[in-house]
Enzyme design. Sequence first.
Site, short mmCIF file in Angstrom:
data_model
loop_
_atom_site.label_atom_id
_atom_site.label_comp_id
_atom_site.label_asym_id
_atom_site.label_seq_id
_atom_site.Cartn_x
_atom_site.Cartn_y
_atom_site.Cartn_z
N ASP A 82 0.63 -0.76 -0.02
CA ASP A 82 0.00 0.28 -0.06
C ASP A 82 0.97 1.78 -0.11
OD1 ASP A 82 -2.35 1.09 0.56
OD2 ASP A 82 -3.28 1.08 2.22
N GLU A 98 2.61 5.04 -3.96
CA GLU A 98 2.71 6.49 -4.71
C GLU A 98 3.87 6.61 -4.57
OE1 GLU A 98 0.67 5.13 -2.25
OE2 GLU A 98 -0.91 4.54 -3.98
N ASP A 146 -8.36 3.51 -2.02
CA ASP A 146 -10.06 3.91 -1.36
C ASP A 146 -10.70 5.20 -1.01
OD1 ASP A 146 -7.14 3.49 0.46
OD2 ASP A 146 -7.24 5.20 1.47
#
Lengths: 927, 634
Positions: free
Chosen positions: A518, A521, A594
Amino acid sequence: MGKALCIILILLISLNCAFSWKKDEFRNCNQTPFCKRARSRKPGACSLIATDVSISDGDLVAKLVPKETNQENDENQEKPPEKPLVLTISAYQDGVMRLKIDEDQSLGPRKKRFEVPDVIVPEFLNKKLWLQRVKEENNDDGSGISSVVYLSDGYEGVIRHDPFEVSVRESGKNGKKVLSLNSNGLFDFEQLREKKEENEDWTENFKSHTDSRPYGPQSISFDVSFYDADFVYGIPEHATSLALKPTRGPGVEDSEPYRLFNLDVFEYIHDSPFGLYGSIPFMISHGKSRGSSGFFWLNAAEMQIDVLGHGWNDESVLMLPSDQKRVDTLWMSEAGVVDTFFFVGPGPKDVVRQYTTVTGAPALPQLFATAYHQCRWNYRDEEDVFNVDSKFDEHDIPYDVLWLDIEHTDGKKYFTWDRVLFPNPEDMQKKLAAKGRHMVTIVDPHIKRDESYYIHKEASQKGHYVKDATGKDFDGWCWPGSSSYLDMVNPEIRSWWADKFSLENYVGSTSSLYIWNDMNEPSVFNGPEVSMPRDALHHGDVEHRELHNAYGYYFHMATADGLLKRGEGKDRPFVLSRAFFPGSQRFGAVWTGDNIAEWEHLRVSVPMILTLGLTGISFSGADVGGFFGNPDTELLVRWYQLGAYYPFFRAHAHHDTKRREPWLFGERKTELIREAIHIRYMLLPYFYTLFREANSSGIPVARPLWMEFPADEKVFSNDEAFMVGNSLLVQGIYTQGAKHVSVYLPGDESWYDMKTGTAYKGGVTHKLEVSDDNIPSFQRAGTIIPRKDRFRRSSTQMENDPYTLVIALNSSKAAEGELYVDDGKSFEFQKGAYIHRRFTFSNGKLTSSNMAPATDAHNRYAPDCTVERIILLGLSPQPKNALIEPSNHKVDVESGPLLLRKGMAPSVLTIRKPNVRIADDWTIQIL
Amino acid sequence: MKNIIRVRKVCLPLCCIIIIVCMIVGITRSAATKDSLLIGVSPEDESYYKGLSSSGTIKCKDGSQKFSKSQLNDDFCDCPDGSDEPGTSACPNGKFYCKNAGHAPLFLYSSRVNDGICDCCDGSDEYDGKVKCLNTCWEAGKVAREKLRKKIATYQEGVTIRMQEIKQAKVSIAKEEGELSKLKDEEKILKSLVEQLKERKEQIEKAEEKERLQKEKEEKERQEAEEAKAKERQEAEEAKAKETKSENTEPMQNDIHDNIGTIYEPPQDSAEDHHDSVDEPELSDHSIKDELPNDGVEGVAKDSLQNTKQLGEDSTVDVKTDVDTGNQDENVAEDTESLSREELGRLVASRWTGEKTEQHTEDLDVPLDKDHQNLDETPDEINSEEDNGYDSEDDEHRYDAGDDSEDQVDDFGGEDHYDSSSSQKLESDDELDLSDITGSSSSTWLEKIQKTVKSIFQTVNLFQKPVNISEAAHVRKEYDESSAKLSKIQSRISSLTQKLKQDFGPEKEFYSFYGQCFETKQNKYTYKVCPFKQATQEEGYSTTRLGSWEKFEDSYKIMQFLNGDKCWNGPDRSLKVKLRCGLKNELTDVDEPSRCEYLALLSTPALCLDNKLKELQDKLESLNKDQPQGHDEL
């Protein structure tokens, strides 16, 4: 006073609960200088012409130089003369043309511009065609000459010299154009400069962040035109429609371009061109008259892409010939080089296949990973895990994987366990593994700056962290607080990281544990736009701006390599990643981040997943139920019913939400959710076959309708329904309390309702009644779907269960389908250890034949599974029995249930207990 | 070490015997089932399947289809309800019965049959030869029986305790009911006495009273004038502050910011200090002000003064506050620029976690809750507070101390004095205080007062002239004493009424819970459950309300507490306490299965029900009966 204050406070607090996208925290195009500049350029602004066109090393090479203009202009502009750029065109097998444009290295530019390594698969490079000659031709309009090279049978690459334009066309001088670059003359390439000009400041400020930009402006922009295209698709990730809406042109007001910049966006909104977690600069066009073509720009810097609506350049002096329908697009990137790929199609599947020959085909997941995943932030401790696990059994709901989010760690130090909550992680995993279940733990790229943490200690000692602009280890804020980020672009660091996943290094892990990446980015809570500063430095002095969009990709790659190493190359890795880039499909699954528990987020999950599939990432899904917020039970059930058809099927929820495991909403709702999950398990053989198809051809598991029905205009912009493989059409229910739904069923053939067996005509929009127990789903006539109708605790126990074949006959009473089976775990299938059957039904006879190439006996895979039931839809009159060959025995044909459910079970024609082995050749003749 | 060896020595032959026995059992089982088609059929169902031998085919249990003997357990699902496949996994809706001789029989989902996992302790669910399951029924059964025996023992003892408690409760309730009616009578008498005394006192003090009233009036007028002035000043300053206020937010919103900024959010420079020294006492001031209307004038004046003072100080509205309170104004995000890198990181992280933010919203919650409570408070409760006049000094003292843990408004009073044991009586206070009036001598004191009053009246009646000072003092003293007694009685009446209207269960078995709190400590938290009242979670000096008493649920197996403190981005906290039979009242476990929804376990004799005991005994009996012969001898 007290009362007023009280009311105000209540208001404020309730506002706090409302979802909010912090729009102003992210740059828009106007705040992004390169985007603003590129967008304001006028068509025809590019004055570069191609010279010195020749063949070299099997490529067409040319120089791009500014067209000589009169002296006055030069004096006025005071600009140093532009250095020539080098242009290279290469051809590859299967109709792929590669165009590169970069600064001329022989002229010693200040710095080598970044080219993204490790994305193009080596096999692709082997497919290069060595161009032998280039022919020249005069342009029809008298605008000089073009150079033409062979591309593939039926296609040519063309470079017009003045002004320069690169295109792919059908062969022959009057061949129709397929794709072109710089037809509108918007090409611009900011070359690196040694010095700033007077009064020029290279730094950029956004909010409180300053980007030092030591190399100054270096952006690239150009226009790309797709011919005979009605729509363009692709370029994920955006929460928006499948067919990309124009962002500029008549009738479009104030729209932002589609932004490709990997960002951790808090509570993203469901209809926006703003950038999300991943970026794939690959666009695919489709039109009724010709079909599809594709364009891919391998570039990891921030990109902005405009889809230009018809008539966007009506006022410009430059007019392109308009005999061909066309979609123009504008591509802008902050840095990097032009390294682009043109895919000729002509079918949608051809384009996807061509694209995946460049970036790689999706990995074949283990069987368990294609089943249902149960996740929550967080399953708090071992007791919680066991409770949830046993509740699934108690309610006879299958699941394969239980997930642990960040709270399982000791202080957000990945590879560690909170030993209070998880005192015996190995035992815990083993207990689940005893039921054939797996676990997943989260491992994020931010490393806690804690001297007592071995990963940090090693990484800082070895200099494995990304550096800030001053050369110190970059220090940003994420879950653990002060954190540093591993420099995953460096292969050595990736290899070091991969070793951390060995069973001995990852204490508390077992071989049934897999990984979730997770925040890659990367998410940096106190960084610009919640990410890493663009002037941070990577391996080889590469600026973060140059590779930002690929950071998560390398992290995903390194983690998957780790699991591969852990299993000594025998165990297929499973790694879920939030960030992605072209090629991510080789490493695992991706989810849409999300999302929010709202109907509109349920709706947008479909175009998001379909777009990922079109761009190579077949294994994707959205959080079932919605990550933020509490779905009402109707929404939750609808989400399960749709999610069961996502390629990646996982329920997940934020830690502030109410618990929402399937059994928490009363008996009826439990039954509905169980049924949705059962459908997925029932279809696992079909899904797995599709995953294998994706693995060998790149064709995604979940497909837009137009991929299967490329000539049916009605479906080009349909993103409420989709195909699972070529046989199943699924339509979501996206509104509360829906009583009816309109479903358009494409094609000429009928469709059979999966629940009732009722036949519906194709080519017609049907208004159907909606029930709470399923969403509309149909099997296409002419197809055969393999199922396993026995529900077990997890997919693991289904291994030996018998198959059901559902044959839906078309108007000529024929049908065909496939089944792929292997051990579901290892890489033995690459050596031929699998079965691949083709089932064909025609002339009242079902034949099972082998599709797999012959393999040596050593690698044979032959499961004992049999076929217990064959369902025939669309056959009449009812036969009495059937003859099985070669065993030459007769079996009954009778009326049986379409689905083995309590209560109403629609009766359909069933061949009872043929009991033929799935791995064998056989025929069944209806008598 | 020695012991272990010895145990092993004993164990080894025992184990061998067990294994042999198991094997024998296993063999006989498989031999029995091989030729029987009735795999997975429960004894109750055997008669249903007998129909197959007599009539050839029978209907599925749901009546939908028919099946023949050859279709029974032929590993193909003919009945959608699974009735033709009791012994295979062919029907998803089927149930498999395992006998589990030596332990309890079990119905399994048919999906468990031959799935490679041993589910029945007799291993009968795995018969396809892919896995070997040992018959563990005897051992498992032994453990289960042992557990059951223990449970029964607990129940047996618990049932007795429960009966005693019920008996006691009934006595106490009767006593309290008696006391209540007596008190009510006494109240009546005393009330009239006090009335008379009051009348007399008023007569006596009429002159002084008049004078004093006059004086007070003047005083009040002066105060009002001052207050008006102060208000004017404040408004002027507020207006000024607004002008100096930052951007373009509309005035209303500015007000909101200001209020929060000043009251709950420390200015950035000396965050910690400020928070501790100014904020919290100020909160307390608020509560005192709201609760004690007498103080109103002074309180407001002070408040507004402080407001104005802070308005001046607080020229920049802290960004955190705005974000925390959900303001999505553009200029707010702009303000993040003034944050340090770490603050920014924390702020952004808090969006997902709410952690840091929660701290703040909780701060906000306190006054909010107070306001709530004050608004919601029934007149009864207010009265009872006022009636507890003799307690009010204590109360004020508590608030002055500024102790967080005392923020919870205490309806019952006297909570200060309990000790740290896991359950305490809450009402010791009340009882102590009333001991002089509720004791056996109660009639005497009343008589005494009556006598005294009579004598006073007689004495006073003798004089026609204005009263002298000693007379006045005497009357005043008598009046004060009597009215104090009256208010004590009234307070007792109200607390008794309050208590007796509670639902103590069908047999009053929960009577003893009243006024008790049960505590358990888990990690850093102490959980306190006070039935009929409230439940809290304490960490150090901070207390979070998990809920107020709501009711019993699930036929008195669950106690429910609702409407606790609000959760960030979540529901109001709530707690369910599951009750189970135990010999002591003991809070054993607290869990938060869903965010801010707590679950606790409380063992109590009140749940040791006689019929449940019988059920358990029957179960044990049947377990013993099912046990294969000969095992007990081992």
